[in-house]
Design a protein around this motif. Sequence first.
Motif, PDB file in Angstrom:
ATOM      1  N   ALA A 189       0.830  -1.208   0.000  1.00  0.00           N
ATOM      2  CA  ALA A 189       0.000   0.000   0.000  1.00  0.00           C
ATOM      3  C   ALA A 189       0.864   1.257   0.000  1.00  0.00           C
ATOM      4  O   ALA A 189       0.550   2.239  -0.683  1.00  0.00           O
ATOM      5  N   LEU A 190       1.960   1.246   0.759  1.00  0.00           N
ATOM      6  CA  LEU A 190       2.854   2.407   0.792  1.00  0.00           C
ATOM      7  C   LEU A 190       3.559   2.587  -0.548  1.00  0.00           C
ATOM      8  O   LEU A 190       3.739   3.719  -1.017  1.00  0.00           O
ATOM      9  N   GLU A 191       3.953   1.484  -1.170  1.00  0.00           N
ATOM     10  CA  GLU A 191       4.588   1.573  -2.484  1.00  0.00           C
ATOM     11  C   GLU A 191       3.617   2.115  -3.526  1.00  0.00           C
ATOM     12  O   GLU A 191       3.999   2.910  -4.399  1.00  0.00           O
ATOM     13  N   LYS A 192       2.361   1.720  -3.427  1.00  0.00           N
ATOM     14  CA  LYS A 192       1.350   2.222  -4.354  1.00  0.00           C
ATOM     15  C   LYS A 192       1.170   3.726  -4.223  1.00  0.00           C
ATOM     16  O   LYS A 192       0.948   4.427  -5.218  1.00  0.00           O
ATOM     17  N   ASN A 206      25.008  -3.221  16.470  1.00  0.00           N
ATOM     18  CA  ASN A 206      25.443  -2.541  17.689  1.00  0.00           C
ATOM     19  C   ASN A 206      26.959  -2.656  17.812  1.00  0.00           C
ATOM     20  O   ASN A 206      27.520  -3.750  17.755  1.00  0.00           O
ATOM     21  N   ARG A 207      27.614  -1.537  17.988  1.00  0.00           N
ATOM     22  CA  ARG A 207      29.076  -1.530  17.994  1.00  0.00           C
ATOM     23  C   ARG A 207      29.665  -2.173  19.249  1.00  0.00           C
ATOM     24  O   ARG A 207      30.832  -2.603  19.238  1.00  0.00           O
ATOM     25  N   ARG A 208      28.872  -2.302  20.294  1.00  0.00           N
ATOM     26  CA  ARG A 208      29.378  -2.893  21.544  1.00  0.00           C
ATOM     27  C   ARG A 208      29.004  -4.366  21.670  1.00  0.00           C
ATOM     28  O   ARG A 208      29.849  -5.199  22.007  1.00  0.00           O
ATOM     29  N   THR A 209      27.744  -4.701  21.391  1.00  0.00           N
ATOM     30  CA  THR A 209      27.274  -6.071  21.585  1.00  0.00           C
ATOM     31  C   THR A 209      27.237  -6.897  20.300  1.00  0.00           C
ATOM     32  O   THR A 209      27.147  -8.122  20.362  1.00  0.00           O
ATOM     33  N   GLY A 210      27.271  -6.230  19.133  1.00  0.00           N
ATOM     34  CA  GLY A 210      27.164  -6.957  17.877  1.00  0.00           C
ATOM     35  C   GLY A 210      25.741  -7.352  17.508  1.00  0.00           C
ATOM     36  O   GLY A 210      25.511  -8.035  16.496  1.00  0.00           O
ATOM     37  N   GLU A 211      24.757  -6.915  18.306  1.00  0.00           N
ATOM     38  CA  GLU A 211      23.354  -7.243  18.018  1.00  0.00           C
ATOM     39  C   GLU A 211      22.928  -6.612  16.696  1.00  0.00           C
ATOM     40  O   GLU A 211      23.274  -5.474  16.386  1.00  0.00           O
ATOM     41  N   LEU A 212      22.140  -7.377  15.913  1.00  0.00           N
ATOM     42  CA  LEU A 212      21.732  -6.942  14.578  1.00  0.00           C
ATOM     43  C   LEU A 212      20.246  -6.596  14.547  1.00  0.00           C
ATOM     44  O   LEU A 212      19.433  -7.199  15.259  1.00  0.00           O
ATOM     45  N   ALA A 213      19.896  -5.615  13.737  1.00  0.00           N
ATOM     46  CA  ALA A 213      18.498  -5.272  13.457  1.00  0.00           C
ATOM     47  C   ALA A 213      18.352  -5.101  11.956  1.00  0.00           C
ATOM     48  O   ALA A 213      19.294  -4.683  11.274  1.00  0.00           O
ATOM     49  N   TYR A 214      17.155  -5.431  11.437  1.00  0.00           N
ATOM     50  CA  TYR A 214      16.936  -5.469   9.992  1.00  0.00           C
ATOM     51  C   TYR A 214      15.754  -4.579   9.625  1.00  0.00           C
ATOM     52  O   TYR A 214      14.767  -4.478  10.371  1.00  0.00           O
ATOM     53  N   TYR A 215      15.843  -3.949   8.426  1.00  0.00           N
ATOM     54  CA  TYR A 215      14.798  -3.050   7.945  1.00  0.00           C
ATOM     55  C   TYR A 215      14.565  -3.294   6.453  1.00  0.00           C
ATOM     56  O   TYR A 215      15.515  -3.398   5.675  1.00  0.00           O
ATOM     57  N   ARG A 216      13.281  -3.350   6.071  1.00  0.00           N
ATOM     58  CA  ARG A 216      12.926  -3.302   4.655  1.00  0.00           C
ATOM     59  C   ARG A 216      12.744  -1.847   4.265  1.00  0.00           C
ATOM     60  O   ARG A 216      12.027  -1.097   4.941  1.00  0.00           O
ATOM     61  N   CYS A 217      13.392  -1.442   3.164  1.00  0.00           N
ATOM     62  CA  CYS A 217      13.372  -0.046   2.750  1.00  0.00           C
ATOM     63  C   CYS A 217      12.872   0.073   1.317  1.00  0.00           C
ATOM     64  O   CYS A 217      13.158  -0.784   0.479  1.00  0.00           O
ATOM     65  N   TYR A 218      12.145   1.150   1.075  1.00  0.00           N
ATOM     66  CA  TYR A 218      11.678   1.479  -0.273  1.00  0.00           C
ATOM     67  C   TYR A 218      11.752   2.986  -0.443  1.00  0.00           C
ATOM     68  O   TYR A 218      11.436   3.758   0.487  1.00  0.00           O
ATOM     69  N   SER A 219      12.175   3.420  -1.627  1.00  0.00           N
ATOM     70  CA  SER A 219      12.155   4.843  -1.960  1.00  0.00           C
ATOM     71  C   SER A 219      11.849   4.992  -3.442  1.00  0.00           C
ATOM     72  O   SER A 219      12.341   4.207  -4.262  1.00  0.00           O
ATOM     73  N   PRO A 220      10.998   5.954  -3.813  1.00  0.00           N
ATOM     74  CA  PRO A 220      10.682   6.161  -5.231  1.00  0.00           C
ATOM     75  C   PRO A 220      11.907   6.561  -6.050  1.00  0.00           C
ATOM     76  O   PRO A 220      11.984   6.267  -7.242  1.00  0.00           O
ATOM     77  N   ARG A 221      12.875   7.235  -5.398  1.00  0.00           N
ATOM     78  CA  ARG A 221      14.095   7.696  -6.068  1.00  0.00           C
ATOM     79  C   ARG A 221      15.314   7.222  -5.281  1.00  0.00           C
ATOM     80  O   ARG A 221      15.204   6.945  -4.079  1.00  0.00           O
TER      81      ARG A 221
END
Length: 419
Positions: free
Chosen positions: A196-199, A273-288
């Motif tokens: 819906a956001l991409e639309k 995270n630079r101290r613990t190494g914990e990872l987080a993930y994101y799906r990203c979209y941009s028109p440009r």
Amino acid sequence: MDRIANRFGRVEPQLRARQLVLGLLSDLPRKNCWTIAEHTGDASPDGLQHLLSRAKWDANLVRDDLRTFVLEHLADDQAVLVVDETGDLKKGRHTVGVQRQYTGTAGRIENAQVAVYLTYASRHGHAGIDRSLYLPRSWSSDPERCRRAAVPEEIGFATKPQLAQQMIERALDSEVPAAWAAGDEVYGDNPHLRAALEKRQLGYVLAVSSTHRIPTPAGPQRADHLVKLIPRRAWQKLSAEHGAKGHRWYDWTQIAISTSGLAGHQHLLIRRNRRTGELAYYRCYSPRPVPLSTLVKVAGSRWTVEETFQSSKTLAGLDEHQVRRWDSWHRWVTLALLAHAFLAVTAALERRGQTPADDGTSTDGLIPLTCNDIQRLFTALIAQPTRDLAHRLRWSTWRRRHQARARHSHYRRQAGLQP
């Protein structure tokens, strides 16, 4: 208050609404109809309860005025629409939307009422502009229970991502200037919200789970499997946001996602995270095409909704309502968001024209005023309580009688008798 006055029609509810907002902006330790009525000089809470339950006015129209007020002062064409939910702990089962469910407020499964909020975050400041109460299936599938809580018949079950989509589309239909949307895993893992956001050609940076499957030429791959293929030199040290304790430094990288038939650019953004190494993930979209630093900045803006929740609950009584019905909840929450928006906008106007320094102060050496500072000043100068001794004595007598009647009714119910 002049801005929303015409939404009430008669002068009595206008004055009651002003009285309620003044009470929400006060320094009362607990904010409900009882404490606010005593604070502002009423003989009983009946007038405020009437405003929330039986008076004729549309909370959605006041919400529109709230959104217009925020945009007049905080509008930015690169703003982020941040969605998130928060829970209010409640006892019993008759309050609309309440059931045993997980809420981040308690960090566990509790008897709670959950709502999704939309926060407008720009370079000038941030404030809540919309709200939707989450109605679980245990409610939507029970017409009699909904009828007792005055839930409109057209309201059915909707997931939290569906509520978020409705609020974002409502904002875009109202021509709210924004370039991005952000949210946590509840929203990022939902393909319908992303589509819906991409639309609508609205860029997004939405958190996803480590098991989220990313389309690749070799087939869908889990996000935590793809990160193992990233070379060490691909990571960059960037600040997500300047917080109360300084810059929030993390290591960041991105992987391009190729999706056939979709106009625009998609990436998997990864934070370490630079101290613990914990990872987080994101799906990203941009028109440009946008640089990595822009995606990082949008990802960092998601924390503004947590600040909005904290300050609106602490300063404006967002979660202290003692109402059970659908309309009453929306009315209380809308006026609480309006009270908080007043604080957020006033703080933003005080900061305007000041250049921030690295230590959090401005170039003139002054610490910028916060919502807490504005609330304390407003309480000291404007929202003064009624100090008449006779008024206090009347309230003390009234409260004792009311509590005695409530205890009597409680004991009769326990004995199986009519209260």
